[in-house]
Structure formats: C-alpha cells, structure tokens
Design an enzyme around this catalytic site. Structure first.
Site, PDB file in Angstrom:
ATOM      1  N   ALA A  89       0.821  -1.208   0.000  1.00 26.72           N
ATOM      2  CA  ALA A  89       0.000   0.000   0.000  1.00 26.72           C
ATOM      3  C   ALA A  89       0.859   1.265   0.000  1.00 26.72           C
ATOM      4  O   ALA A  89       2.012   1.254   0.419  1.00 26.72           O
ATOM      5  CB  ALA A  89      -0.918  -0.004   1.216  1.00 26.72           C
ATOM      6  N   HIS A 262       0.790 -12.048   5.716  1.00 25.65           N
ATOM      7  CA  HIS A 262       0.701 -10.600   5.541  1.00 25.65           C
ATOM      8  C   HIS A 262       2.000  -9.910   5.986  1.00 25.65           C
ATOM      9  O   HIS A 262       1.985  -8.806   6.525  1.00 25.65           O
ATOM     10  CB  HIS A 262      -0.489 -10.046   6.327  1.00 25.65           C
ATOM     11  N   ARG A 317       8.764  -6.025   0.832  1.00 20.66           N
ATOM     12  CA  ARG A 317       9.632  -4.993   1.413  1.00 20.66           C
ATOM     13  C   ARG A 317      10.937  -4.785   0.639  1.00 20.66           C
ATOM     14  O   ARG A 317      11.359  -3.629   0.461  1.00 20.66           O
ATOM     15  CB  ARG A 317       9.938  -5.322   2.874  1.00 20.66           C
TER      16      ARG A 317
END
Length: 370
Positions: A89, A262, A317
């Site tokens: 996001a 997640h 990431r």
C-alpha cells in the site's frame, strides 16, 4: 538481517540486506516503523526470515545444467522467472512516482506486479506502463462497491485478482504507534476514496468495537463465492496458512492460493509461510497453483520455496528498499539480484530448470503439517 552493508564499485548496495540497510538510513523514524514494523512484538516478522535459515541445501552432483533457465508458467502464461512483486500500500510514501515507479521496475525485469487495493497512484496512470499486473482486492461491505473496484482494475489491465482474507481488520502495530505514524494528507488510497462508505454500526453500551463494529463488514464464504462467480478474471486467495482452509477455498472456486501471513503485519506469532507451504501444497494436490511470500531475501530462499511446491514467490519490502535507494532502477536491481542468485543456486544444486527443483534437495526442513 545480514549487516555487512556491502557496496559495489559504484557505491550501490550489493545484496537485498544491503539495500535494506541503505533504505533505513534514508527514512524518518515513523516511515521506517510503518515499512518494517509488524503486528505487536514483531515476532512473526523476524520468524519469516529465520525460518528460511533453518532449511539447508543438499546439492546433487554431475547434473548437466548447460542451457538451463528459470522459466515457469504463471496462470497459464510463460514467465521468465518465478519472482513476483507483492502488493504494498501507499508507495508514494517512499517515492514520488509511487506505484508507477514499481511498475517500471517490474516491467524491466519481466516480473508480474500485484497492485494494492490501497494504491496511492491511480491505476489508469500505471496502465500506461508495459507489464503484467494482478490486482489485490479487499472485499468491500457492498458487493457493488467490490465489483466497481474489480471493473476498474480489469479495465486498467489486471488479468487476475488477489483477494486478501487474512486482514478483515487491522492488526495492532505497536512500533507504528510508538513512532507516531499517520498517513499524510497527500497520500491516499485513491481507489477506495471514491467509493461510498457503509454507515458505521451504532454501538450500544457494552458492545464490542471489534466484534459488533468492525467485524460486521468482514467478508463471508458466500461473499467470496459470489465474487468468484462474477469476476471476469481468475481469483487467487491470499493469506492462507491452514491446509483445510486451502481445500475449502478451492471448493469455493479459488483458482490459486498464496500462503502468506501478511508479512507479519496483522497477527503476531503466526507461523512463517514457508513452514506451512508443503502442507498446503499437499492438501491442494495440484488442483490450483500455490504461491508463497514472507521473508524472502535471497535467491536460495526462492529455491527453497520452489522445492517445497510453490509455483512462484512474491517479494514486498525488498522492492520498496530498492525504490527508496534508487527509484525504479534500485527496485529493478533488487529483482535482478534475486533472479541471479536463484540461477546460481540452481546450477550449484544441479537443477537446469525450475522443474528440477525438488524437496530432496533440502535438508533440515520440518513443516507443521497442521
């Protein structure tokens, strides 16, 4: 995290861990907490990586690998390698071009990008960039609102949906709270902001904000089945850790499973996805492809995931670390480094193709199987 902080002769980070170290030095404390933090104490974030370290490689000798390659098939289409970009996001927090910059990097490495439902860049802008994309979807309280998101994403080139089910509400991110992270006014979930918001339940004294408020809007099995029936593109479900859930999702019509926790950002002390992968693959029994994310920092990690039955892996990431350090070029370098490391690992383990990567090439692995 590896901590050597290696640099090439041009001053660029060498490994994914080096990109991570460099990126951390460029971020404010609150942005760093948002990017790197996990739920509660962050044990699952740490475990996602540590679990790969407990799996060893057991190479085979005298295996011809000349002419080898990393090609695979993803949803029926040939892909040059099994590395995908996970949904993340609000990428405008980390680069002025946000998701567009990531799309450029993914396109440069022929990697499928999964665009987040909480994208901070309009999908119409991203659609002008070549490349294959899927769309990550949070189902909305109203089916029509959900389908409006689907239609917009598909119109902008998404050829699959990734429905995230493991976060019906936000987890408790202690590190973010302590750092005072809040979303700036100029970074918004541009696809969600234009949708009508359902009225909030009026809670009576003694009612739970969580159970009587937030969870009222959580998706159900019927909601998922309806979405799958109405979707013009295949639906893959993300967030599965239990074999029994995987088989149920297939019964509901899911056309792929992503084993994921997640990134450790929702619920702490859940198992690392790599430890659950083999059990989910066994339960699925080839009915649909299985993918995995979480903690992948080396090409050898990709190799281990493929050996345990993953069709492809998703990386999150590290791509942001590359983007922070050097924009699209940095993110592209991260993806290329993973592929290069995968090729070296394959060659040294005696695997000419990804089909040659099998569980007998691993040692020390023990999944939970539950």
């Amino acid at each position: 995290m590896e901590s050597a902080d290696l640099r090439d002769p041009d001053g660029m980070p060498v490994t994914l861990s080096d990109f991570e170290i460099d990126a951390a030095g460029r971020l404010s404390a609150d942005l760093l907490a948002y990017l790197e933090g996990g739920a509660e104490a962050g044990q699952s974030v740490t475990e996602n990586r540590a679990a790969f370290g407990r799996i060893g490689l057991l190479p085979k000798l005298l295996s011809p690998c000349a002419g080898g390659h990393t090609r695979t098939t993803i949803l029926g289409k040939q892909a040059p390698h099994p590395i995908m970009v996970a949904p993340m996001a609000f990428q405008n927090l980390f680069h002025p071009q946000g998701e567009s910059a990531t799309a450029m990097a993914a396109a440069a490495q022929d990697a499928t990008m999964v665009l987040s439902c909480q994208t901070s860049t309009p999908p119409e802008d991203i659609a002008t960039i070549p490349g294959r994309r899927w769309f990550q979807l949070y189902m909305q309280a109203d089916h029509e609102a959900t389908m409006a998101l689907v239609t917009r994403a598909v119109d902008c080139g998404a050829d699959a949906l990734v429905v995230t089910l493991d976060a019906p509400i936000n987890g408790l991110r202690d590190r973010e709270v302590a750092a005072g992270f809040t979303l700036p006014d100029d970074v918004r979930p541009v696809m969600l902001d234009v949708l009508p918001q359902p009225p909030r339940p009026h809670l009576r004294d003694g009612q739970s904000v969580v159970f009587d408020g937030m969870m009222v809007f959580a998706p159900t099995a019927d909601d998922l089945a309806r979405l799958i029936a109405d979707s013009p593109v295949p639906v893959i479900v993300k967030g599965c850790l239990r074999p029994a859930d995987a088989t149920r999702l297939i019964d509901l019509g899911a056309q792929g499973i992503i084993v994921s926790n997640h990134g450790g950002r929702v619920l702490d002390t859940v198992p690392a996805p790599i430890t659950q992968l083999a059990a989910v693959v066994d339960a699925v029994a080839g009915a649909v492809p299985v993918y995995v994310d979480g903690g992948i920092r080396r090409g050898s990690d990709v190799f281990k995931a493929l050996a345990l039955g993953a069709q492809a892996v998703l990386v999150g990431r590290p791509v942001m670390h590359g983007l922070i350090v050097d924009g699209p070029r940095g993110a592209s370098q991260v993806l290329r480094r993973l592929r290069d490391e995968l090729e070296v690992t394959m060659a040294l383990c005696g695997c000419a193709t990804v089909a040659d990567i099998t569980p007998d090439l691993l040692t020390g692995f023990s999944g939970t199987g539950s």
